[in-house]
Design a protein around this motif. Structure first.
Motif, mmCIF file in Angstrom:
data_model
loop_
_atom_site.group_PDB
_atom_site.id
_atom_site.type_symbol
_atom_site.label_atom_id
_atom_site.label_comp_id
_atom_site.label_asym_id
_atom_site.label_seq_id
_atom_site.Cartn_x
_atom_site.Cartn_y
_atom_site.Cartn_z
ATOM 1 N N PRO A 180 0.512 -1.157 -0.201
ATOM 2 C CA PRO A 180 0.036 -0.003 0.292
ATOM 3 C C PRO A 180 0.551 0.834 0.059
ATOM 4 O O PRO A 180 1.975 1.413 0.233
ATOM 5 N N PRO A 181 0.601 2.688 -0.695
ATOM 6 C CA PRO A 181 -0.761 2.672 -0.689
ATOM 7 C C PRO A 181 -0.978 2.338 -2.759
ATOM 8 O O PRO A 181 -1.846 2.456 -3.614
ATOM 9 N N TRP A 182 0.007 1.116 -3.272
ATOM 10 C CA TRP A 182 -0.288 1.127 -4.796
ATOM 11 C C TRP A 182 -0.092 -0.264 -4.996
ATOM 12 O O TRP A 182 0.367 -1.040 -5.318
ATOM 13 N N THR A 183 -1.464 -0.261 -5.087
ATOM 14 C CA THR A 183 -2.046 -1.901 -5.115
ATOM 15 C C THR A 183 -3.814 -1.705 -6.179
ATOM 16 O O THR A 183 -4.647 -2.310 -6.115
ATOM 17 N N ASP A 184 -3.104 -0.603 -7.184
ATOM 18 C CA ASP A 184 -4.415 -0.429 -8.234
ATOM 19 C C ASP A 184 -3.320 -0.459 -9.061
ATOM 20 O O ASP A 184 -3.037 0.757 -9.624
ATOM 21 N N GLU A 185 -4.070 -0.825 -10.580
ATOM 22 C CA GLU A 185 -2.847 -1.161 -11.176
ATOM 23 C C GLU A 185 -3.735 0.025 -11.999
ATOM 24 O O GLU A 185 -3.064 0.842 -12.952
ATOM 25 N N GLN A 186 -4.329 0.992 -11.846
ATOM 26 C CA GLN A 186 -4.944 2.095 -13.116
ATOM 27 C C GLN A 186 -4.641 2.932 -12.531
ATOM 28 O O GLN A 186 -4.491 3.995 -13.255
ATOM 29 N N PHE A 187 -3.941 3.133 -11.446
ATOM 30 C CA PHE A 187 -2.988 3.896 -11.003
ATOM 31 C C PHE A 187 -1.377 3.979 -10.828
ATOM 32 O O PHE A 187 -0.721 4.075 -10.703
ATOM 33 N N ILE A 188 -0.932 2.666 -11.214
ATOM 34 C CA ILE A 188 -0.019 2.503 -11.160
ATOM 35 C C ILE A 188 0.582 2.360 -13.123
ATOM 36 O O ILE A 188 0.148 1.756 -14.067
ATOM 37 N N PHE A 189 1.360 3.317 -13.455
ATOM 38 C CA PHE A 189 1.511 3.780 -14.610
ATOM 39 C C PHE A 189 2.894 3.304 -15.061
ATOM 40 O O PHE A 189 4.227 3.499 -14.545
ATOM 41 N N GLN A 190 3.620 2.122 -16.505
ATOM 42 C CA GLN A 190 3.894 2.160 -17.135
ATOM 43 C C GLN A 190 4.511 3.068 -18.169
ATOM 44 O O GLN A 190 3.296 3.441 -18.932
ATOM 45 N N ARG A 191 5.324 2.144 -18.695
ATOM 46 C CA ARG A 191 5.736 3.076 -20.235
ATOM 47 C C ARG A 191 5.410 1.454 -21.187
ATOM 48 O O ARG A 191 4.620 0.976 -21.536
ATOM 49 N N ASN A 192 6.360 1.099 -21.855
ATOM 50 C CA ASN A 192 6.677 0.022 -22.450
ATOM 51 C C ASN A 192 7.948 -0.532 -22.478
ATOM 52 O O ASN A 192 8.664 0.130 -22.285
ATOM 53 N N ALA A 193 7.864 -1.823 -23.365
ATOM 54 C CA ALA A 193 8.865 -2.893 -23.244
ATOM 55 C C ALA A 193 9.888 -2.421 -23.919
ATOM 56 O O ALA A 193 11.660 -2.026 -24.297
ATOM 57 N N GLY A 194 9.686 -1.050 -25.073
ATOM 58 C CA GLY A 194 10.570 -0.142 -25.437
ATOM 59 C C GLY A 194 10.898 1.350 -25.622
ATOM 60 O O GLY A 194 11.920 1.856 -26.673
ATOM 61 N N SER A 195 10.499 1.319 -24.207
ATOM 62 C CA SER A 195 11.330 2.646 -23.679
ATOM 63 C C SER A 195 12.443 2.005 -22.344
ATOM 64 O O SER A 195 13.142 1.273 -22.078
ATOM 65 N N GLY A 196 13.310 2.969 -23.002
ATOM 66 C CA GLY A 196 14.970 2.929 -22.221
ATOM 67 C C GLY A 196 14.177 3.277 -20.297
ATOM 68 O O GLY A 196 15.717 2.935 -19.428
ATOM 69 N N THR A 197 13.907 4.327 -20.343
ATOM 70 C CA THR A 197 13.031 4.510 -19.017
ATOM 71 C C THR A 197 12.698 2.746 -18.445
ATOM 72 O O THR A 197 13.255 2.053 -17.462
ATOM 73 N N GLN A 198 11.827 2.435 -19.458
ATOM 74 C CA GLN A 198 11.223 1.112 -18.219
ATOM 75 C C GLN A 198 12.250 0.205 -18.460
ATOM 76 O O GLN A 198 12.673 -0.947 -17.464
ATOM 77 N N GLN A 199 13.004 -0.305 -19.310
ATOM 78 C CA GLN A 199 14.078 -0.593 -19.330
ATOM 79 C C GLN A 199 15.291 -0.759 -18.309
ATOM 80 O O GLN A 199 15.469 -2.278 -17.952
ATOM 81 N N MET A 200 15.365 0.234 -18.030
ATOM 82 C CA MET A 200 16.758 0.309 -17.068
ATOM 83 C C MET A 200 15.634 0.171 -15.916
ATOM 84 O O MET A 200 16.570 -0.333 -14.606
#
Length: 401
Positions: A180-200
């Motif tokens: 908690p409080p990060w238990t709801d996927e609609q408010f957990i934001f990601q990029r995608n597998a092609g994003s350098g930020t997300q990859q790192m």
């Protein structure tokens, strides 16, 4: 791993209200009829990460007025998309590619027949995007300024820090994170597998980028807006490069981050009101890596095949002094990346072990000064002004070498 393993924070954590600043919004390219990119003087085609654009633009303005003129043509399409295009021989395509004259960002249209990409810029190692994308005797990776990645929340959130263990469950399990409080996927934001930020960040928290849970953001700007204007500020979290996060400090708060085996959390900066990247530069803040400049090279010499690409890479990686009137160290500090000369640690693989490092010509003190933190160093005009423990006068300050 413990799902409730939230970190102690070693730095003093300030309330969100203290983090308010002014959101910088970059102006767009000037409106004008687009010309064919091939009609521009000595074009150098660059693609990939958006993080390079602010200082690439300033270098492009200077090179456009050089003798003979060189034109940088740039298309931002994300780190891994740019890497893939480079290795697969895909040219820049479409309309509205950026280039610059001495003052202004302009537009040009890619040629129908296309031409090879000269430089691909990536936030991560090419092999992080795809293990098949390896360097060789004909392709080299030149390391540029250091870019940190961050976890961010709305500036009205009461959250101050996150541990690697907690992030593992948040982004690995989403609704079932148990953090908690990060238990709801609609408010957990990601990029995608092609994003350098997300990859790192995936390499940091040990959740493969392709298996992250959460609602997708289409770009860094989209991520900033989704997090900043969320309808539930307490349950919202996202990921951003430090450049976008810092320039959005009126909307977002960067969380202190505690890496595996650390005892407390650290900000990228020595405190959240500064922009000195001290904790990146000395290795306390864990999530960072160099910008990578990929280009084709001569098999015998290792030099870039394109003279224009060689010049751009030499300037942006610090291998060559920038043209007169262009202070790249100051420009990089203003855009929240760190030139190698201001680092005291280095790594040679994605989120790999740190090694002690001393650059050939240190700019530690000058970077402190231009990043706004103030330099606690002796000023100088020449080496003769400096004490024995810091005998070299670099950029107006006494340094070890």
């Amino acid at each position: 791993m413990k799902r409730d393993g939230m970190p102690r924070s070693c730095p003093t954590l300030l309330p969100a209200a203290a983090l308010l600043g002014v959101l910088a919004v970059a102006p767009g390219a000037a409106a004008q009829p687009a010309v064919p990119c091939s009609s521009l003087p000595s074009p150098v085609h660059v693609t990939g990460s958006s993080a390079v654009k602010p200082f690439l633009a300033e270098l492009a303005k200077v090179l456009s007025a050089s003798t003979p003129p060189i034109t940088i043509v740039y298309q931002g399409q994300g780190s891994c998309a740019g890497v893939a295009a480079f290795f697969e021989g895909a040219p820049l395509s479409g309309a509205g590619l950026s280039h610059w004259d001495a003052d202004t960002e302009l537009l040009c249209d890619a040629d129908v027949e296309g031409r090879p990409i000269d430089i691909a810029v990536s936030d991560v190692f090419a092999t992080t995007c795809d293990p098949a994308y390896t360097t060789s005797s004909t392709v080299s990776d030149f390391a540029g300024p250091i870019q940190p990645m961050t976890f961010v929340v709305p500036n009205t959130s009461t959250q101050e820090a996150i541990s690697a263990e907690a992030a593992y469950f948040v982004y690995g399990f989403g609704d079932a994170s148990g953090v908690p409080p990060w238990t709801d996927e609609q408010f957990i934001f990601q990029r995608n597998a092609g994003s350098g930020t997300q990859q790192m960040m995936a390499a940091a928290i040990r959740v493969p980028a392709s298996r992250w849970r959460g609602a997708p953001a289409t770009s860094s700007d989209d991520m900033r807006n989704l997090v900043a204007f969320s309808t539930d500020e307490e349950r919202t979290i996202g990921v951003l490069g430090a450049n976008v996060a810092s320039e959005s400090s009126s909307l977002l708060k960067v969380l202190a981050y505690q890496h595996y085996d650390q005892q407390c959390g650290y900000y990228p900066d020595s405190d959240p009101l500064k922009r000195d990247k001290r904790n990146v530069r000395d290795g306390h803040y864990a999530i960072w890596g160099p910008l990578h400049f990929l280009t084709h090279v001569n098999i015998n010499t290792g030099d870039p095949l394109s003279d224009g690409a060689a010049l751009v890479i030499d300037y942006l990686t610090g291998r060559k002094q920038p043209p007169a009137g262009l202070d790249l160290i100051k420009l990089e500090a203003q855009h929240h990346v760190v030139p190698e000369c201001a680092m005291r640690v280095r790594r040679t693989e994605e989120m790999g072990p740190l090694a002690s490092f001393m650059p050939t010509r240190s700019c530690w003190c000058y970077f402190d000064a231009v990043a706004g933190g103030g330099a606690d160093c002796d000023r100088c005009d020449s080496d003769g002004d400096c004490p024995s423990h810091s005998p070299k006068c670099n950029f107006g300050y006494c340094e070890p070498q």
